[in-house]
Scaffold this motif. Structure first.
Motif, short mmCIF file in Angstrom:
data_model
loop_
_atom_site.label_atom_id
_atom_site.label_comp_id
_atom_site.label_asym_id
_atom_site.label_seq_id
_atom_site.Cartn_x
_atom_site.Cartn_y
_atom_site.Cartn_z
N ILE A 106 6.50 -5.46 3.55
CA ILE A 106 5.18 -5.60 4.20
C ILE A 106 5.36 -6.13 5.62
CG2 ILE A 106 4.63 -7.98 3.50
CD1 ILE A 106 1.77 -7.00 2.89
N HIS A 113 10.70 0.04 6.65
CA HIS A 113 9.53 -0.06 5.79
C HIS A 113 9.37 1.18 4.91
CE1 HIS A 113 5.22 1.09 5.23
NE2 HIS A 113 5.23 -0.06 4.61
N PHE A 124 3.03 3.14 -8.97
CA PHE A 124 1.58 3.02 -8.86
C PHE A 124 0.89 4.39 -8.76
CE2 PHE A 124 3.62 -0.73 -7.02
CZ PHE A 124 3.03 -1.74 -7.78
N LEU A 171 4.77 -5.29 -15.44
CA LEU A 171 5.34 -4.48 -14.35
C LEU A 171 6.82 -4.75 -14.15
CD1 LEU A 171 2.89 -4.41 -11.31
CD2 LEU A 171 3.64 -2.49 -12.70
N THR A 264 -5.72 -9.72 -7.03
CA THR A 264 -6.53 -9.19 -8.12
C THR A 264 -7.20 -10.35 -8.86
OG1 THR A 264 -4.80 -7.53 -8.29
CG2 THR A 264 -6.51 -7.49 -9.97
N THR A 267 -10.30 -11.19 -7.14
CA THR A 267 -11.36 -10.20 -7.34
C THR A 267 -12.05 -10.46 -8.67
OG1 THR A 267 -9.94 -8.60 -6.22
CG2 THR A 267 -11.87 -7.73 -7.36
N LEU A 306 -7.78 -10.97 0.47
CA LEU A 306 -6.92 -11.41 1.58
C LEU A 306 -7.75 -11.38 2.85
CD1 LEU A 306 -3.48 -9.68 0.87
CD2 LEU A 306 -4.18 -12.01 0.34
N ALA A 362 -10.46 -4.05 2.51
CA ALA A 362 -9.77 -5.14 1.78
C ALA A 362 -8.31 -4.79 1.46
CB ALA A 362 -10.52 -5.45 0.49
N ARG A 369 -1.10 0.19 4.08
CA ARG A 369 -2.22 0.03 3.15
C ARG A 369 -1.68 -0.30 1.76
NH1 ARG A 369 -5.69 2.48 -0.52
NH2 ARG A 369 -7.86 1.84 -0.25
N VAL A 371 -0.08 -0.88 -1.51
CA VAL A 371 0.57 0.08 -2.40
C VAL A 371 0.08 -0.11 -3.85
CG1 VAL A 371 2.64 -1.23 -3.03
CG2 VAL A 371 2.84 1.20 -2.64
N GLY A 372 -0.45 -1.31 -4.15
CA GLY A 372 -0.91 -1.60 -5.51
C GLY A 372 -2.41 -1.41 -5.70
N ALA A 376 -4.88 -2.46 -8.91
CA ALA A 376 -5.92 -3.49 -8.79
C ALA A 376 -7.27 -2.92 -9.22
CB ALA A 376 -5.99 -3.99 -7.35
C1 HEM Z 1 -7.70 -6.50 -5.06
C2 HEM Z 1 -6.39 -6.62 -5.06
C3 HEM Z 1 -5.53 -6.43 -3.82
C4 HEM Z 1 -5.86 -6.59 -2.50
C5 HEM Z 1 -7.19 -6.97 -1.91
C6 HEM Z 1 -4.66 -6.29 -1.74
C7 HEM Z 1 -4.59 -6.31 -0.35
C8 HEM Z 1 -3.51 -5.89 0.39
C9 HEM Z 1 -3.48 -5.82 1.83
C10 HEM Z 1 -4.62 -6.21 2.75
C11 HEM Z 1 -2.26 -5.33 2.20
C12 HEM Z 1 -1.74 -5.11 3.61
C13 HEM Z 1 -2.28 -3.88 4.21
C14 HEM Z 1 -1.98 -3.75 5.66
O1 HEM Z 1 -1.20 -4.50 6.25
O2 HEM Z 1 -2.57 -2.82 6.23
C15 HEM Z 1 -1.52 -5.11 0.99
C16 HEM Z 1 -0.25 -4.62 0.94
C17 HEM Z 1 0.51 -4.63 -0.21
N1 HEM Z 1 0.07 -4.89 -1.49
FE1 HEM Z 1 -1.79 -5.33 -2.05
N2 HEM Z 1 -3.64 -5.99 -2.60
C18 HEM Z 1 -4.12 -6.06 -3.89
C19 HEM Z 1 -3.42 -5.80 -5.06
C20 HEM Z 1 -2.08 -5.53 -5.11
C21 HEM Z 1 -1.32 -5.32 -6.31
C22 HEM Z 1 -1.89 -5.33 -7.73
C23 HEM Z 1 -0.02 -5.13 -5.93
C24 HEM Z 1 1.21 -4.89 -6.76
C25 HEM Z 1 1.43 -5.28 -7.97
C26 HEM Z 1 0.02 -5.18 -4.48
C27 HEM Z 1 1.15 -5.00 -3.71
C28 HEM Z 1 1.15 -4.82 -2.33
C29 HEM Z 1 2.34 -4.47 -1.55
C30 HEM Z 1 3.74 -4.28 -2.11
C31 HEM Z 1 1.93 -4.34 -0.22
C32 HEM Z 1 2.80 -3.96 0.98
C33 HEM Z 1 2.56 -2.52 1.35
C34 HEM Z 1 3.29 -2.07 2.61
O3 HEM Z 1 3.64 -2.89 3.45
O4 HEM Z 1 3.54 -0.86 2.74
N3 HEM Z 1 -1.25 -5.42 -4.02
N4 HEM Z 1 -2.31 -5.45 -0.11
#
Ligand code: HEM
Length: 421
Positions: A106, A113, A124, A171, A264, A267, A306, A362, A369, A371-372, A376
């Motif tokens: 991230i 990346h 996912f 997971l 999550t 949420t 977040l 969000a 964006r 990946v999870g 969620a």
């Molecule tokens: C409602 C639940 C969730 C919210 C609001 C959320 C929010 C976010 C946000 C804002 C980002 C960064 C996006 C950006 O920089 O543009 C992100 C990235 C990420 N999220 Fe989530 N997330 C959620 C659930 C999850 C879950 C369940 C997982 C995995 C089990 C997860 C894994 C990741 C990972 C690995 C990234 C990095 C993606 C990248 O850099 O390519 N997230 N998430």
């Protein structure tokens, strides 16, 4: 209505925190951030705060410029070497030996990346979600059936944390009896008050070392076994990640643990709190379970688990009339963009049949964006379905205790009682 201010608004922070220094955790604990961001959106949606506890930074508070910044990852970097993806990424308050952040994808730019994201993304896919959904429904139902009736309990602990922690354990194929360690590590890893506190930094490092040692054992145990669908096994057997140094390996695990945990979880707590606050909307949902999928999106928008992500300018640039200098910190306030009046009517209200609920930011935007996101959405949808199947309603008993953070936007404790409708 948001207007594009042409002039940079510079605010100087001295002894007292400036009202637009929204890094201040008090405004989230006391739940009074809404009018501050509304004022910025109305008068200066892009503005610069100088002299905050985390140095100077740009507040970006509406949808359009946030999407613009996220669409230009070569100009606006996520790289940990430039400070990474949080406002408090520099760790300047800490002793030198603790200032090094753990790298994870991230907080990387292209091309590193791309390869690492590709490794975890197959966990996912819609097919994987289909595979997991029966199990998630069963476990969710079981947790709900075990909750006390006619007696107050902490929703955050009994439902939100338990459900998300169980999901992570599945997971990673993580030892079931130790799953609450995932919660503990995630909490220590992501709390800015801890991260920047020299007093607690060593304790935090010890927790991170315990996590590293635990996962190293799991890694060693799985490395000679055939590939399995769990995330750890996928990482071990992937070209992009199999030769990763230990530091990066731990960083990516921490990312997945925090990513799948705090977000999550909050949420699910936001659902309980938000529908109690908007009983008319709750009645609509109780009358028509077809609204569940859209309600899930609307709750994610309204809660915004977040509050921000941060980027750092790699060069001088121009952003909607503002001069951005190389190394400037750009803070993308999703929490505000999700209340952008030019996109959402009555943005502070939950409207479960809102026709554009999906337009929230969000999950971020562009190459990073979330990946999870599908997982969620699935978990939240199933929670709402299982509640509806039991005709269960959550009644909040007193104001919740909130997380003191400008990053994770959520609840530490929320006493509730269940009733049937
Ligand atoms: C409602 C639940 C969730 C919210 C609001 C959320 C929010 C976010 C946000 C804002 C980002 C960064 C996006 C950006 O920089 O543009 C992100 C990235 C990420 N999220 Fe989530 N997330 C959620 C659930 C999850 C879950 C369940 C997982 C995995 C089990 C997860 C894994 C990741 C990972 C690995 C990234 C990095 C993606 C990248 O850099 O390519 N997230 N998430």
């Amino acid at each position: 209505m948001a207007t594009a201010a042409e002039d940079t608004v510079e605010t100087v922070v001295s002894a007292a925190p400036h009202p637009w220094d929204v890094s201040n955790p008090d405004i989230y604990v006391e739940d009074r951030w809404q009018p501050i961001f509304a004022e910025m959106r109305a008068t200066a949606p892009i503005n610069k705060v100088t002299g905050s506890a985390f140095g100077d930074y740009w507040n970006i508070t509406t949808q359009k410029p946030i999407q613009h910044v996220e669409a230009l990852p070569d100009i606006y970097s996520s790289d940990v070497e430039r400070g990474g993806i949080t406002l408090f990424g520099e760790l300047e308050n800490l002793p030198k030996e603790l200032q090094r952040q753990t790298p994870s994808f991230i907080a990387m730019d292209r091309p590193e990346h791309t390869g690492q994201r590709r490794t975890v993304a197959p966990a996912f896919t819609p097919g994987e979600m289909e595979r997991l959904s029966g199990d998630i429904s069963r476990r969710t139902g079981q947790i709900l059936d075990d909750l006390p009736r006619g007696e107050a309990f902490d929703w955050v602990d009994r439902v939100s944390i338990e459900l998300t922690t169980q999901m992570l354990a599945i997971l990673f194929d993580f030892p079931w009896e130790d799953r609450r360690k995932l919660t503990l590590w995630s909490d220590w890893a992501s709390d800015p008050a801890i991260i920047n506190d020299p007093e607690r930094a060593y304790e935090r490092r010890d927790h991170m070392r315990e996590m590293a040692a635990y996962f190293t054992d799991l890694w060693n145990d799985r490395v000679d076994k055939p590939e399995a669908p769990d995330l750890l096994s996928r990482m071990i057997h992937s070209d992009a990640m199999k030769d990763m140094d230990r530091f990066t390996f731990i960083g990516n695990l921490t990312l997945l643990i925090i990513g799948g945990n705090d977000t999550t979880r909050n949420t699910m707590s936001g659902y309980a709190y938000g529908l109690d606050k908007f009983p008319g909307e709750r009645a609509k949902l109780e009358a028509d379970p077809e609204l569940i999928a859209n309600a899930g999106q609307e709750i994610i928008r309204w809660q915004t688990p977040l509050a921000h992500m941060r980027r750092t300018a790699t060069q001088d640039a121009e952003l909607f009339g503002h001069r951005i200098a190389e190394d400037d910190k750009m803070v993308l306030w999703y929490i505000s963009a999700n209340r952008d009046e030019s996109v959402f009517d009555r943005p502070d209200d939950i409207v479960i049949d809102r026709d554009n609920a999906r337009r929230h930011l969000a999950f971020g935007y562009g190459i990073h964006r979330c990946v999870g996101a599908r997982l969620a959405e699935l978990q939240v949808r199933i929670l709402l379905e299982e509640m509806a199947a039991r005709r269960l309603r959550v009644n909040v008993a007193g104001e919740p205790e909130r997380v003191p953070s400008c990053f994770v936007h959520g609840y530490k404790r929320m006493m509730v009682e269940l009733s049937e409708y």
